[in-house]
Design a protein around this motif. Structure first.
Motif, PDB file in Angstrom:
ATOM      1  N   MET A  33       0.835  -1.198   0.000  1.00  0.00           N
ATOM      2  CA  MET A  33       0.000   0.000   0.000  1.00  0.00           C
ATOM      3  C   MET A  33       0.875   1.255   0.000  1.00  0.00           C
ATOM      4  SD  MET A  33      -2.989  -1.260  -0.101  1.00  0.00           S
ATOM      5  CE  MET A  33      -3.891   0.279   0.065  1.00  0.00           C
ATOM      6  N   THR A  34       0.472   2.210  -0.791  1.00  0.00           N
ATOM      7  CA  THR A  34       1.257   3.436  -0.949  1.00  0.00           C
ATOM      8  C   THR A  34       0.342   4.650  -0.937  1.00  0.00           C
ATOM      9  OG1 THR A  34       2.884   2.239  -2.291  1.00  0.00           O
ATOM     10  CG2 THR A  34       2.918   4.632  -2.415  1.00  0.00           C
ATOM     11  N   TRP A  35       0.798   5.704  -0.303  1.00  0.00           N
ATOM     12  CA  TRP A  35       0.152   7.013  -0.396  1.00  0.00           C
ATOM     13  C   TRP A  35       0.951   7.860  -1.382  1.00  0.00           C
ATOM     14  CZ3 TRP A  35      -4.443   8.389   1.598  1.00  0.00           C
ATOM     15  CH2 TRP A  35      -4.973   7.650   2.656  1.00  0.00           C
ATOM     16  N   TYR A  36       0.241   8.469  -2.320  1.00  0.00           N
ATOM     17  CA  TYR A  36       0.805   9.437  -3.245  1.00  0.00           C
ATOM     18  C   TYR A  36       0.079  10.763  -3.038  1.00  0.00           C
ATOM     19  CZ  TYR A  36       2.909   5.649  -6.018  1.00  0.00           C
ATOM     20  OH  TYR A  36       3.650   4.571  -6.444  1.00  0.00           O
ATOM     21  N   ARG A  37       0.662  11.822  -3.548  1.00  0.00           N
ATOM     22  CA  ARG A  37      -0.030  13.110  -3.525  1.00  0.00           C
ATOM     23  C   ARG A  37       0.243  13.881  -4.816  1.00  0.00           C
ATOM     24  NH1 ARG A  37       3.370  16.286   1.246  1.00  0.00           N
ATOM     25  NH2 ARG A  37       5.292  16.648   0.050  1.00  0.00           N
ATOM     26  N   GLU A  90       3.361  23.506   1.864  1.00  0.00           N
ATOM     27  CA  GLU A  90       3.748  22.720   0.678  1.00  0.00           C
ATOM     28  C   GLU A  90       3.244  21.278   0.729  1.00  0.00           C
ATOM     29  OE1 GLU A  90       5.759  24.561   2.653  1.00  0.00           O
ATOM     30  OE2 GLU A  90       7.730  23.585   2.917  1.00  0.00           O
ATOM     31  N   ASP A  91       2.638  20.884   1.826  1.00  0.00           N
ATOM     32  CA  ASP A  91       1.996  19.564   1.891  1.00  0.00           C
ATOM     33  C   ASP A  91       0.585  19.594   1.297  1.00  0.00           C
ATOM     34  OD1 ASP A  91       3.460  19.182   5.130  1.00  0.00           O
ATOM     35  OD2 ASP A  91       4.117  18.222   3.268  1.00  0.00           O
ATOM     36  N   THR A  92       0.118  20.776   0.931  1.00  0.00           N
ATOM     37  CA  THR A  92      -1.205  20.894   0.314  1.00  0.00           C
ATOM     38  C   THR A  92      -1.255  20.099  -0.981  1.00  0.00           C
ATOM     39  OG1 THR A  92      -1.624  23.064   1.283  1.00  0.00           O
ATOM     40  CG2 THR A  92      -2.833  22.511  -0.725  1.00  0.00           C
ATOM     41  N   ALA A  93      -2.225  19.192  -1.063  1.00  0.00           N
ATOM     42  CA  ALA A  93      -2.319  18.308  -2.230  1.00  0.00           C
ATOM     43  C   ALA A  93      -3.546  17.415  -2.082  1.00  0.00           C
ATOM     44  CB  ALA A  93      -1.070  17.435  -2.341  1.00  0.00           C
ATOM     45  N   VAL A  94      -3.879  16.755  -3.164  1.00  0.00           N
ATOM     46  CA  VAL A  94      -4.816  15.636  -3.088  1.00  0.00           C
ATOM     47  C   VAL A  94      -3.995  14.380  -2.804  1.00  0.00           C
ATOM     48  CG1 VAL A  94      -6.532  14.251  -4.300  1.00  0.00           C
ATOM     49  CG2 VAL A  94      -6.414  16.725  -4.688  1.00  0.00           C
ATOM     50  N   TYR A  95      -4.384  13.657  -1.778  1.00  0.00           N
ATOM     51  CA  TYR A  95      -3.670  12.454  -1.359  1.00  0.00           C
ATOM     52  C   TYR A  95      -4.434  11.228  -1.840  1.00  0.00           C
ATOM     53  CZ  TYR A  95      -0.466  15.174   1.454  1.00  0.00           C
ATOM     54  OH  TYR A  95       0.522  16.049   1.859  1.00  0.00           O
ATOM     55  N   TYR A  96      -3.694  10.352  -2.530  1.00  0.00           N
ATOM     56  CA  TYR A  96      -4.286   9.157  -3.124  1.00  0.00           C
ATOM     57  C   TYR A  96      -3.720   7.899  -2.479  1.00  0.00           C
ATOM     58  CZ  TYR A  96      -5.669  12.242  -6.967  1.00  0.00           C
ATOM     59  OH  TYR A  96      -6.217  13.253  -7.715  1.00  0.00           O
ATOM     60  N   CYS A  97      -4.574   6.925  -2.353  1.00  0.00           N
ATOM     61  CA  CYS A  97      -4.196   5.611  -1.849  1.00  0.00           C
ATOM     62  C   CYS A  97      -4.023   4.662  -3.044  1.00  0.00           C
ATOM     63  CB  CYS A  97      -5.327   5.134  -0.937  1.00  0.00           C
ATOM     64  SG  CYS A  97      -5.141   3.504  -0.248  1.00  0.00           S
ATOM     65  N   ASN A  98      -2.973   3.872  -3.005  1.00  0.00           N
ATOM     66  CA  ASN A  98      -2.688   2.915  -4.085  1.00  0.00           C
ATOM     67  C   ASN A  98      -2.439   1.538  -3.502  1.00  0.00           C
ATOM     68  OD1 ASN A  98      -0.106   1.545  -5.594  1.00  0.00           O
ATOM     69  ND2 ASN A  98      -1.613   2.337  -7.041  1.00  0.00           N
ATOM     70  N   ALA A  99      -2.987   0.518  -4.162  1.00  0.00           N
ATOM     71  CA  ALA A  99      -2.753  -0.878  -3.788  1.00  0.00           C
ATOM     72  C   ALA A  99      -2.105  -1.598  -4.959  1.00  0.00           C
ATOM     73  CB  ALA A  99      -4.068  -1.551  -3.421  1.00  0.00           C
ATOM     74  N   ARG A 100      -1.034  -2.330  -4.683  1.00  0.00           N
ATOM     75  CA  ARG A 100      -0.304  -2.977  -5.769  1.00  0.00           C
ATOM     76  C   ARG A 100       0.109  -4.392  -5.371  1.00  0.00           C
ATOM     77  NH1 ARG A 100       5.030  -2.739  -6.250  1.00  0.00           N
ATOM     78  NH2 ARG A 100       5.095  -0.940  -4.851  1.00  0.00           N
ATOM     79  N   TYR A 101      -0.129  -5.325  -6.315  1.00  0.00           N
ATOM     80  CA  TYR A 101       0.289  -6.725  -6.132  1.00  0.00           C
ATOM     81  C   TYR A 101       0.524  -7.300  -7.506  1.00  0.00           C
ATOM     82  CZ  TYR A 101       0.078 -11.680  -4.845  1.00  0.00           C
ATOM     83  OH  TYR A 101       0.354 -13.006  -4.670  1.00  0.00           O
ATOM     84  N   PHE A 102       1.776  -7.465  -7.875  1.00  0.00           N
ATOM     85  CA  PHE A 102       2.163  -7.906  -9.219  1.00  0.00           C
ATOM     86  C   PHE A 102       1.470  -7.012 -10.242  1.00  0.00           C
ATOM     87  CE2 PHE A 102       3.094 -11.633  -6.622  1.00  0.00           C
ATOM     88  CZ  PHE A 102       4.400 -11.878  -7.019  1.00  0.00           C
TER      89      PHE A 102
END
Length: 117
Positions: A33-37, A90-102
């Motif tokens: 699981m990863t958080w991106y912004r 500078e942390d202002t952003a839309v934060y997205y959750c990502n799930a990855r498996y292969f």
């Protein structure tokens, strides 16, 4: 498959927020699981914020958030969290959750975090 982020909002500089991402429709405990912004005006730049392995045993952070943000997960609740402290404008952003498996790769719709006085 669903990833639903929550917890965003308006916070003053120096404040804290805790984001959550609730997962459903896949085997959450198998996924990294990863958080991106994505900051306003930077639609082509999605920055990696933090990532956590499937068992929660290892984490990694972007340089800009190290020491301020903490990623964690609860596989029983199928939820990943992002604790954000000492927030900066500078942390202002839309934060997205990502799930990855292969080859499987899922995204949430994002939650907006605004850091402003």
């Amino acid at each position: 498959v669903q990833l639903v982020e929550s917890g965003g909002g308006l916070v003053q500089p120096g404040g804290s927020l805790r984001l959550s991402c609730a997962a459903s429709g896949f085997t959450f405990s198998s996924y990294v699981m990863t958080w991106y912004r994505q900051a306003p005006g930077k639609e082509r730049e999605r920055e990696l914020v933090a990532t956590i392995t499937s068992d929660g045993g290892s984490t990694n952070y972007g340089d800009s958030v190290k020491g301020r943000f903490t990623i964690s997960r609860n596989n029983g609740k199928k939820t990943v969290y992002l604790q954000m402290n000492s927030l900066k404008p500078e942390d202002t952003a839309v934060y997205y959750c990502n799930a990855r498996y292969f080859a499987s790769n899922y995204w949430g719709k994002g939650t907006l975090v605004t850091v402003s006085s």
